[in-house]
Structure formats: structure tokens, C-alpha cells
Design an enzyme around this catalytic site. Sequence first.
Site, PDB file in Angstrom:
ATOM      1  N   LYS A 107      95.852   2.805 -86.764  1.00  0.00           N
ATOM      2  CA  LYS A 107      94.674   2.229 -86.103  1.00  0.00           C
ATOM      3  C   LYS A 107      94.302   0.948 -86.828  1.00  0.00           C
ATOM      4  CE  LYS A 107      91.698   3.338 -82.789  1.00  0.00           C
ATOM      5  NZ  LYS A 107      91.901   4.146 -81.583  1.00  0.00           N
TER       6      LYS A 107
HETATM    7  P1  NAD Z   1      85.254  -0.003 -74.121  1.00  0.00           P
HETATM    8  O1  NAD Z   1      84.806  -1.026 -75.114  1.00  0.00           O
HETATM    9  O2  NAD Z   1      86.063  -0.417 -72.945  1.00  0.00           O
HETATM   10  O3  NAD Z   1      83.991   0.819 -73.553  1.00  0.00           O
HETATM   11  C1  NAD Z   1      83.077   1.458 -74.381  1.00  0.00           C
HETATM   12  C2  NAD Z   1      81.865   1.834 -73.547  1.00  0.00           C
HETATM   13  O4  NAD Z   1      80.945   2.575 -74.378  1.00  0.00           O
HETATM   14  C3  NAD Z   1      81.090   0.641 -73.018  1.00  0.00           C
HETATM   15  O5  NAD Z   1      80.522   0.987 -71.769  1.00  0.00           O
HETATM   16  C4  NAD Z   1      79.973   0.474 -74.058  1.00  0.00           C
HETATM   17  O6  NAD Z   1      78.832  -0.204 -73.564  1.00  0.00           O
HETATM   18  C5  NAD Z   1      79.681   1.934 -74.362  1.00  0.00           C
HETATM   19  N1  NAD Z   1      79.011   2.131 -75.640  1.00  0.00           N
HETATM   20  C6  NAD Z   1      79.302   1.567 -76.834  1.00  0.00           C
HETATM   21  N2  NAD Z   1      78.438   2.002 -77.769  1.00  0.00           N
HETATM   22  C7  NAD Z   1      77.614   2.870 -77.152  1.00  0.00           C
HETATM   23  C8  NAD Z   1      76.525   3.661 -77.569  1.00  0.00           C
HETATM   24  N3  NAD Z   1      76.097   3.631 -78.830  1.00  0.00           N
HETATM   25  N4  NAD Z   1      75.920   4.470 -76.648  1.00  0.00           N
HETATM   26  C9  NAD Z   1      76.341   4.479 -75.370  1.00  0.00           C
HETATM   27  N5  NAD Z   1      77.358   3.760 -74.910  1.00  0.00           N
HETATM   28  C10 NAD Z   1      77.984   2.957 -75.794  1.00  0.00           C
HETATM   29  O7  NAD Z   1      86.019   1.093 -74.983  1.00  0.00           O
HETATM   30  P2  NAD Z   1      87.063   2.179 -74.443  1.00  0.00           P
HETATM   31  O8  NAD Z   1      88.425   1.630 -74.597  1.00  0.00           O
HETATM   32  O9  NAD Z   1      86.582   2.719 -73.139  1.00  0.00           O
HETATM   33  O10 NAD Z   1      86.926   3.298 -75.573  1.00  0.00           O
HETATM   34  C11 NAD Z   1      85.906   4.292 -75.548  1.00  0.00           C
HETATM   35  C12 NAD Z   1      86.305   5.432 -76.461  1.00  0.00           C
HETATM   36  O11 NAD Z   1      87.559   5.980 -76.013  1.00  0.00           O
HETATM   37  C13 NAD Z   1      86.550   5.058 -77.931  1.00  0.00           C
HETATM   38  O12 NAD Z   1      86.176   6.157 -78.736  1.00  0.00           O
HETATM   39  C14 NAD Z   1      88.045   4.862 -78.005  1.00  0.00           C
HETATM   40  O13 NAD Z   1      88.551   5.029 -79.316  1.00  0.00           O
HETATM   41  C15 NAD Z   1      88.498   5.982 -77.075  1.00  0.00           C
HETATM   42  N6  NAD Z   1      89.845   5.797 -76.528  1.00  0.00           N
HETATM   43  C16 NAD Z   1      90.165   4.685 -75.799  1.00  0.00           C
HETATM   44  C17 NAD Z   1      91.443   4.560 -75.276  1.00  0.00           C
HETATM   45  C18 NAD Z   1      91.849   3.402 -74.410  1.00  0.00           C
HETATM   46  O14 NAD Z   1      92.976   3.430 -73.876  1.00  0.00           O
HETATM   47  N7  NAD Z   1      91.015   2.403 -74.205  1.00  0.00           N
HETATM   48  C19 NAD Z   1      92.401   5.564 -75.521  1.00  0.00           C
HETATM   49  C20 NAD Z   1      92.028   6.699 -76.254  1.00  0.00           C
HETATM   50  C21 NAD Z   1      90.739   6.788 -76.748  1.00  0.00           C
END
Ligand code: NAD
Length: 419
Positions: A107
Site C-alpha cells: 500500500k
Molecule cells: P473515494 O475517494 O473514491 O471515495 C471515498 C468516499 O468516502 C467519498 O464519498 C468521501 O466523501 C467519503 N468520505 C471520506 N471521508 C469520510 C468520512 N469521514 N465520513 C463519511 N464519508 C467520508 O475512495 P474509494 O476508492 O471509494 O475508497 C473507499 C474505501 O474503500 C477505502 O477504505 C478504500 O481503501 C476501500 N477500497 C477501495 C478500493 C477501490 O478499488 N477504490 C478497493 C478496495 C477497498
Amino acid sequence: MSLFESPFFQDSFSQLESAGGIMNMDPNVLERLKYPKRAMQVSVPVRLDDGTVKVFEGYRVQHSLTLGPGKGGVRYHPHVSLSETAALAMLMTFKNSLVGLPLGGAKGGIKVDPNDLSRAELQAMTRRYTTEISMIIGPEKDIPAPDIGTDGQTMAWMMDTFSQLSGYAVPGVVTGKPIAVGGSLGRAESTGKGLAYCVNFAYDHLGKKIDSNTTVAIHGFGKVGIPAAQDLYKQGAKILAVSDYTGGVYAKNGLNIPSVVEWIKQNRVLKGYPEADFISNDELLALDVDVLAPAAIDGVVTKDNMHTIKARMIAEGANGPLTKEAVDYLSDKGVFIIPDILCNSGGVIVSYFEWVQGIASFFWDLDTVNSKLHGVMKQAFDRVIHTQTKYKCNMKQAAFIASLDRLQGAMRLRGMWPG
Ligand code: NAD
């Protein structure tokens, strides 16, 4: 902050110890897994648009390379730290092992709020970060992908920078690239789609069907939350609420998801969406729904608010959204929890497909990508259920045990060098 200091690292480690204890894991293997193989901290100087120079803290942590090259996202967020990155790298090791990929866990991240930077500043920061970590990444070493605050454009800049340094195009250095530069169809929505698949597997397992009586709340409306909402909405479920860092929107008869997505495209945040009531993130988490999908950040359901949760099923879209205490408490209460290393594995699975397609220089159609994704996730889901039945433990422990079983086998076969 030291490697082990963050609550997230401590919590991930306690999940590991708990599963290790139940399966009677070799304590020497457990000891090894506590430490990342390699952790790199870099300084990322950027000349801002006003001419001043600002230095950002960046990291790349490779937790384990036992099963193959490192794999895991790059996060741009103000809370990024060495310890948080190490915890996320460890979870990537377990996720990749659970779903049977020939990949290790890694990561990376930069401590920055990307909303504060212009596009030119973001590009400069991304290119310098890539240069600083270039000696430890590569298609056979470690392959970054998008995470919070990064996207396909970020990956295209990383790929271009690495290719410029190499003197030839190296698309396999990252995944989650736009299609035009070697990305895979279906990658952008794969994590959310995988979450929706898992909710379906869980419903099938419980002998239930998703229909217009199924109510859902989604915390975090980004790259994971949006496609998850779209798929469950298409299946007929009522998405009562979704939220982002500005708060949540709620409609008691269900949100019109295409309209909310259109609003986000135009306005970037949910705040101000006119066709629903505004609620806080805490209110969203406490809604009386069939399925709650925390898909934003880690540590949102803890000992402080776990008593307020009314959802019957929790699909962990984010990494580590529930602390161990909250998982144990809610599992004991009968909440069906789909653990993060299973529930959000769709992204890394299609990243793996992208890497494979790139190596073969032969690209699949969308139906092929989605049906292979479905197959890999179903197998992993069934393994977790089988493990849960065998050890009579909760779903989180079962996912860790199923993952550690494979990893421990590989670690023993490879042995320790020097012995
Ligand atoms: P992103 O940046 O696209 O979206 C994150 C979302 O969460 C946004 O809507 C943001 O406004 C919201 N957010 C951030 N802080 C917040 C808070 N304190 N309270 C409420 N909402 C909040 O990110 P993503 O890629 O969707 O990732 C989200 C989660 O999923 C992370 O934990 C990431 O590690 C995990 N994840 C993502 C992927 C991927 O392919 N993108 C894969 C596996 C896991």
C-alpha cells in the site's frame, strides 16, 4: 508515528492474532506477519502554482511478497501515515491470499488533501512520488492502483512517469488505468460490483431474495459506494441513504440513484442535493436497514457507536470500517458481516485481470471480466462460509483463517532465508 502506533494497525493486528489463535497458527509465522517486509518513506517536494515549494510525506509499504509481486492502492488523504499504510498493506496481503491471487500485499500514500491542489500540482506531486518510489515498484515487484483520493488519471501519470524513467512503455507498473492506456473494462466499478455480488451471495446463503423490500444505506459515495449503490438499485433494492464527507442524503421511500449520481458528477459533493432530506453520517450509520455498507474510511463503527447499529447485514466496502470490538459485538448479536478482505476484493481481482490482460496484450470484453470476477468472489465467499462452519467463529475470523491457511502454507514451503 512509529510503524505499530496507529489504532488501525493495532486493530488489524488484533484481528490477525485472534484468527491465528483459533486456527492454532505456527507462532513463528505469526511473528513474521506482524512486520512488513519493506517500508519506504519519501519526501515529495512540489512547486505550487504560486511559486512556493511545499514538501509532502509519502510512503510505500510492502507487507509480504511471499505469494507474488506487491499489490495495493495509493491513497491521497490528510490522515495517511506510515502506520496506517502498514496496516492497509497487511490487509492487502490477507485479501490477495484469501481470493487466491498470485500477489503479495502492499500500500502507498501521500499525506495530503487532494482537494487543496490544482490539477497541475496534483500531477507534479504524483510524478515526483512515483520517481521517489520507482526503485521498489514495477510489474514484477509491486503494482500500485487507485484508492481514496486517487483515480485512473493518477495511475496514467504514474505509468507515464515510470515509463519515462525506463525509456519504454511499462503499462504493467500500475492497474486501474484508463482503458486508452491499457486499463481493463470493468475495473472502475469492480469493487462496488463485488460488494453487490457479496450481498447477493449472503442473501442466497440465508435463503432470502433482494427485492423492493430490501433497504440499504451506504456510507461513502465514491469509487466503491457509487457502483455498489447502482447495482443494488438496479436489482430493485431501496437505497434509503448515501453519504460523503459533507453528510448524508435520505429518502424514506428510497433515493433515485441515477439522479444522485448525476448530482455528484456536477457538484462533486452530496451537500445541497435537492430531492432528499439531509442527515449526518452518524444518523446514516444508525438507520434501521437490511444492509449497511460502510464504504468510506476505517474505524467508523467502534465501541462508541456499535450499540446504535440496527442493520441486519454489514457489507464492509472500506478497509477496516469496523473495529475488532465492533465486529465481535455485532456478530454476537447476529448481524451478518461480510468482511472487508472478501467484500471489497473485487477491485484487486479485476486489477489482477488487468495485469494479466496487459502481459498477454489481449483484452477481454466486459461480460468476460464480470463473469470471471463473479466466479472468483463466489469461490472465496464459499471458502469463508466453510471455514466459519468448521471453526464456529465469526465471519471476520473465518476470512482471516481462510487467508492465513493459504499464506502459512506458502511461507512454510518457501522457508526462511537464511534458515
Ligand atoms: P473515494 O475517494 O473514491 O471515495 C471515498 C468516499 O468516502 C467519498 O464519498 C468521501 O466523501 C467519503 N468520505 C471520506 N471521508 C469520510 C468520512 N469521514 N465520513 C463519511 N464519508 C467520508 O475512495 P474509494 O476508492 O471509494 O475508497 C473507499 C474505501 O474503500 C477505502 O477504505 C478504500 O481503501 C476501500 N477500497 C477501495 C478500493 C477501490 O478499488 N477504490 C478497493 C478496495 C477497498
